[in-house]
Motif scaffolding. Structure first.
Motif, PDB file in Angstrom:
ATOM      1  N   SER A  26       5.298 -16.025   7.276  1.00  0.00           N
ATOM      2  CA  SER A  26       5.924 -15.415   6.106  1.00  0.00           C
ATOM      3  C   SER A  26       4.943 -14.501   5.390  1.00  0.00           C
ATOM      4  CB  SER A  26       6.423 -16.498   5.142  1.00  0.00           C
ATOM      5  OG  SER A  26       7.487 -17.239   5.720  1.00  0.00           O
ATOM      6  N   ALA A  27       3.675 -14.930   5.301  1.00  0.00           N
ATOM      7  CA  ALA A  27       2.665 -14.093   4.654  1.00  0.00           C
ATOM      8  C   ALA A  27       2.452 -12.802   5.428  1.00  0.00           C
ATOM      9  CB  ALA A  27       1.350 -14.868   4.543  1.00  0.00           C
ATOM     10  N   ALA A  28       2.385 -12.903   6.769  1.00  0.00           N
ATOM     11  CA  ALA A  28       2.198 -11.707   7.588  1.00  0.00           C
ATOM     12  C   ALA A  28       3.372 -10.749   7.438  1.00  0.00           C
ATOM     13  CB  ALA A  28       2.019 -12.106   9.056  1.00  0.00           C
ATOM     14  N   THR A  29       4.577 -11.286   7.411  1.00  0.00           N
ATOM     15  CA  THR A  29       5.768 -10.454   7.296  1.00  0.00           C
ATOM     16  C   THR A  29       5.928  -9.906   5.886  1.00  0.00           C
ATOM     17  OG1 THR A  29       6.793 -11.827   9.008  1.00  0.00           O
ATOM     18  CG2 THR A  29       8.247 -10.389   7.764  1.00  0.00           C
ATOM     19  N   PHE A  30       5.399 -10.624   4.896  1.00  0.00           N
ATOM     20  CA  PHE A  30       5.412 -10.131   3.508  1.00  0.00           C
ATOM     21  C   PHE A  30       4.734  -8.765   3.430  1.00  0.00           C
ATOM     22  CE2 PHE A  30       3.302  -9.575  -0.555  1.00  0.00           C
ATOM     23  CZ  PHE A  30       4.272  -9.908  -1.482  1.00  0.00           C
ATOM     24  N   PHE A  31       3.558  -8.642   4.026  1.00  0.00           N
ATOM     25  CA  PHE A  31       2.835  -7.378   3.972  1.00  0.00           C
ATOM     26  C   PHE A  31       3.450  -6.330   4.885  1.00  0.00           C
ATOM     27  CE2 PHE A  31      -0.419 -10.299   2.328  1.00  0.00           C
ATOM     28  CZ  PHE A  31      -0.763  -9.625   1.173  1.00  0.00           C
ATOM     29  N   GLU A  32       4.114  -6.761   5.940  1.00  0.00           N
ATOM     30  CA  GLU A  32       4.861  -5.812   6.770  1.00  0.00           C
ATOM     31  C   GLU A  32       5.959  -5.167   5.944  1.00  0.00           C
ATOM     32  OE1 GLU A  32       8.355  -4.578   9.047  1.00  0.00           O
ATOM     33  OE2 GLU A  32       8.213  -6.420   7.859  1.00  0.00           O
ATOM     34  N   GLY A  33       6.658  -5.992   5.137  1.00  0.00           N
ATOM     35  CA  GLY A  33       7.706  -5.459   4.273  1.00  0.00           C
ATOM     36  C   GLY A  33       7.156  -4.558   3.185  1.00  0.00           C
ATOM     37  N   TYR A  34       5.976  -4.901   2.672  1.00  0.00           N
ATOM     38  CA  TYR A  34       5.334  -4.065   1.654  1.00  0.00           C
ATOM     39  C   TYR A  34       5.052  -2.677   2.209  1.00  0.00           C
ATOM     40  CZ  TYR A  34       1.678  -2.111  -1.310  1.00  0.00           C
ATOM     41  OH  TYR A  34       0.939  -1.264  -2.094  1.00  0.00           O
ATOM     42  N   ASP A  35       4.429  -2.625   3.367  1.00  0.00           N
ATOM     43  CA  ASP A  35       4.083  -1.327   3.953  1.00  0.00           C
ATOM     44  C   ASP A  35       5.327  -0.513   4.274  1.00  0.00           C
ATOM     45  OD1 ASP A  35       3.366   0.478   6.468  1.00  0.00           O
ATOM     46  OD2 ASP A  35       1.522   0.085   5.369  1.00  0.00           O
ATOM     47  N   PHE A  36       6.371  -1.188   4.738  1.00  0.00           N
ATOM     48  CA  PHE A  36       7.601  -0.485   5.105  1.00  0.00           C
ATOM     49  C   PHE A  36       8.237   0.174   3.888  1.00  0.00           C
ATOM     50  CE2 PHE A  36      10.952   0.291   8.136  1.00  0.00           C
ATOM     51  CZ  PHE A  36      12.081   0.428   7.356  1.00  0.00           C
ATOM     52  N   ILE A  37       8.215  -0.503   2.743  1.00  0.00           N
ATOM     53  CA  ILE A  37       8.877   0.043   1.562  1.00  0.00           C
ATOM     54  C   ILE A  37       8.030   1.106   0.885  1.00  0.00           C
ATOM     55  CG2 ILE A  37       7.989  -1.527  -0.222  1.00  0.00           C
ATOM     56  CD1 ILE A  37      11.628  -0.319   0.219  1.00  0.00           C
ATOM     57  N   VAL A  38       6.701   1.014   1.021  1.00  0.00           N
ATOM     58  CA  VAL A  38       5.826   1.960   0.328  1.00  0.00           C
ATOM     59  C   VAL A  38       6.106   3.395   0.751  1.00  0.00           C
ATOM     60  CG1 VAL A  38       3.432   2.764   0.194  1.00  0.00           C
ATOM     61  CG2 VAL A  38       3.957   0.384  -0.251  1.00  0.00           C
ATOM     62  N   ILE A  39       6.295   3.619   2.045  1.00  0.00           N
ATOM     63  CA  ILE A  39       6.528   4.990   2.502  1.00  0.00           C
ATOM     64  C   ILE A  39       7.786   5.575   1.860  1.00  0.00           C
ATOM     65  CG2 ILE A  39       7.830   4.319   4.571  1.00  0.00           C
ATOM     66  CD1 ILE A  39       6.512   6.706   5.992  1.00  0.00           C
ATOM     67  N   LEU A 162       4.669  -2.619  -8.132  1.00  0.00           N
ATOM     68  CA  LEU A 162       3.377  -1.937  -8.263  1.00  0.00           C
ATOM     69  C   LEU A 162       3.520  -0.423  -8.391  1.00  0.00           C
ATOM     70  CD1 LEU A 162       1.157  -3.817  -5.632  1.00  0.00           C
ATOM     71  CD2 LEU A 162       1.052  -4.011  -8.126  1.00  0.00           C
ATOM     72  N   PHE A 163       4.619   0.120  -7.904  1.00  0.00           N
ATOM     73  CA  PHE A 163       4.780   1.568  -7.792  1.00  0.00           C
ATOM     74  C   PHE A 163       4.521   2.321  -9.100  1.00  0.00           C
ATOM     75  CE2 PHE A 163       7.892   5.256  -7.522  1.00  0.00           C
ATOM     76  CZ  PHE A 163       7.030   6.068  -6.809  1.00  0.00           C
ATOM     77  N   PRO A 164       5.172   1.959 -10.226  1.00  0.00           N
ATOM     78  CA  PRO A 164       4.949   2.740 -11.455  1.00  0.00           C
ATOM     79  C   PRO A 164       3.553   2.541 -12.036  1.00  0.00           C
ATOM     80  CG  PRO A 164       6.277   0.822 -11.935  1.00  0.00           C
ATOM     81  CD  PRO A 164       6.148   0.878 -10.444  1.00  0.00           C
TER      82      PRO A 164
END
Length: 426
Positions: A26-39, A162-164
């Motif tokens: 879950s932790a590994a996939t958490f950061f996968e989701g973070y990177d996917f949404i950042v773009i 984190l975005f704003p």
């Protein structure tokens, strides 16, 4: 006389490890989701910073998405070298390439670093799903897959929150990618705690350490399922990717939203919409895969139209929640089919062919297609709305073609080889 092992203690130990496995994956996939949404969050800022057109932006995002094709080889390596070492490699690599994206000097650099990151992000996601499917029993497999994949949505929530803040400090949008170094800490926890799946070890022993051939998954009875799974993945990824890629672009450029409005709407929608994963997981284990899949595909198509055709802030926000709830949850539903239709010896290979190589064509083509259709249809919002119809096709095929895999016992070796062994007394 040595005491016989207590089966109850063995099962308790397995249950403890399964809980630990859920936490690590879950932790590994958490950061996968973070990177996917950042773009998707930083696209308007990247476009302004590098001075590129909307069409060029769409082509660049499609080029990044093509990294999923190369991920085919990473995922397939899980069948040859094992799930554990390849999963750890993917976490390390996607963290490094995500951070390097912050150093981009132009659109070309941005696309290259994100292309490389996407290879290992997708590889991690696929292998995490395979490991969960192989470690959990039939009665809870669907829910376990949904829990791990829902962490990607939580990663998206952190990105939106984190975005704003990060985008307004000295590093601007680049700071969002520097956060990507955090998964390196996870590698230390994985090294001593993550173990290889017993199913893969058993299959390797049966095969004498040899992996099945590159095209083994294309032999009957698996070739038919492989083709249909690839089509379903492609049809599901198209509206999902179009929604994820262009929602921020749409509301900021066509509806006059600012970064604060985007952050608040996405944080709330993702926080509530993540329940779609858990609802889907529960329904899969109770009602079955086919009914659940069709429900989420059809509702996802309707949610896309609502999200991109609405005018008011409230209606757009509700549409975003519905898209997150239904379109996002197609991932565990389709993944359950993928894991249960194929044996252990070719499970990662089947995932690589149907998802990473063929199915992701829908993900790769969607941004470029939206950019192309935005002119003829009148806007990006209209183009994405039309893309939503692809989810209807995925639902129809699932009901018409795929068998119900609920409660199915997963095989370790191919059916054809098992039958041949029985006929010869093997």
């Amino acid at each position: 006389m040595a005491a016989e092992p207590d089966p109850l203690q063995g099962e308790m130990a397995n249950a403890r490890y399964r809980r630990l496995l859920l936490v690590l994956l879950s932790a590994a996939t958490f950061f996968e989701g973070y990177d996917f949404i950042v773009i998707n969050l930083v696209l308007p800022l990247v476009q302004k910073d590098f001075g590129v057109s909307t069409q060029a932006l769409g082509l660049g995002v499609s080029a990044v998405a093509s990294g999923t094709l190369v991920a085919f080889f990473v995922v397939r390596a899980g069948d040859r070298w094992g799930r554990r070492p390849i999963l750890q490699l993917t976490v390390f690599a996607y963290a490094v390439f995500t951070a390097l994206t912050a150093l981009s000097r132009g659109m070309g650099d941005f696309v290259v670093w994100q292309f490389l990151a996407r290879i290992f992000l997708v590889g991690e996601w696929a292998l995490a799903t395979v490991m969960v499917a192989e470690e959990f029993p039939e009665k809870s497999r669907g829910m376990a897959i949904a829990v791990v994949q829902s962490m990607g949505a939580l990663g998206g929530i952190m990105g939106a929150a984190l975005f704003p803040l990060v985008s307004r400090v000295a590093f601007g949008w680049r700071g969002m990618y520097l956060v990507g170094l955090l998964p390196l800490v996870l590698i230390g926890f994985m090294r001593g705690r993550l173990r290889e799946t017993p199913r893969w070890l058993h299959t390797r022993e049966v095969r004498g350490g040899k992996a099945p051939s590159f095209f083994a998954v294309w032999k009957r009875p698996y070739s038919t399922y492989l083709i249909w799974m690839a089509v379903i993945w492609a049809l599901a990824y198209a509206p999902y990717t179009a929604f994820q890629t262009f929602w921020v672009h749409h509301v900021m450029n066509s509806r006059g939203w600012n970064e604060q409005m985007v952050s608040q709407a996405m944080a709330v929608a993702y926080l509530l919409g993540i329940s779609g994963f858990w609802v889907a997981g529960r329904l899969m284990d109770r009602l079955g895969r086919r009914i659940t899949a069709a429900l989420f595909y059809f509702a996802g198509a309707a949610a896309t139209v609502i999200g991109f055709q609405s005018q008011s802030v409230l209606a757009i926000s509700i549409g975003l929640f519905l898209q997150t709830f239904f379109l996002g949850a197609f991932l565990p539903v389709t993944s359950a089919f993928m894991a249960e239709l194929f044996p252990t010896e070719m499970r990662a290979n089947a995932a690589a062919w149907s998802n990473n190589l063929l199915g992701r064509l829908g993900m790769i083509g969607a941004p470029a297609l939206v950019g192309y259709l935005a002119g003829p249809t009148g806007s990006v919002g209209n183009a994405v709305s039309w893309m939503g119809l692809a989810a209807v096709g995925a639902g129809v095929i699932t009901i018409a073609v795929l068998p119900e895999t609920r409660w199915r016992q997963m095989a370790d070796v191919a059916e054809a080889e098992t039958a041949a062994g029985q006929e010869t007394g093997g």
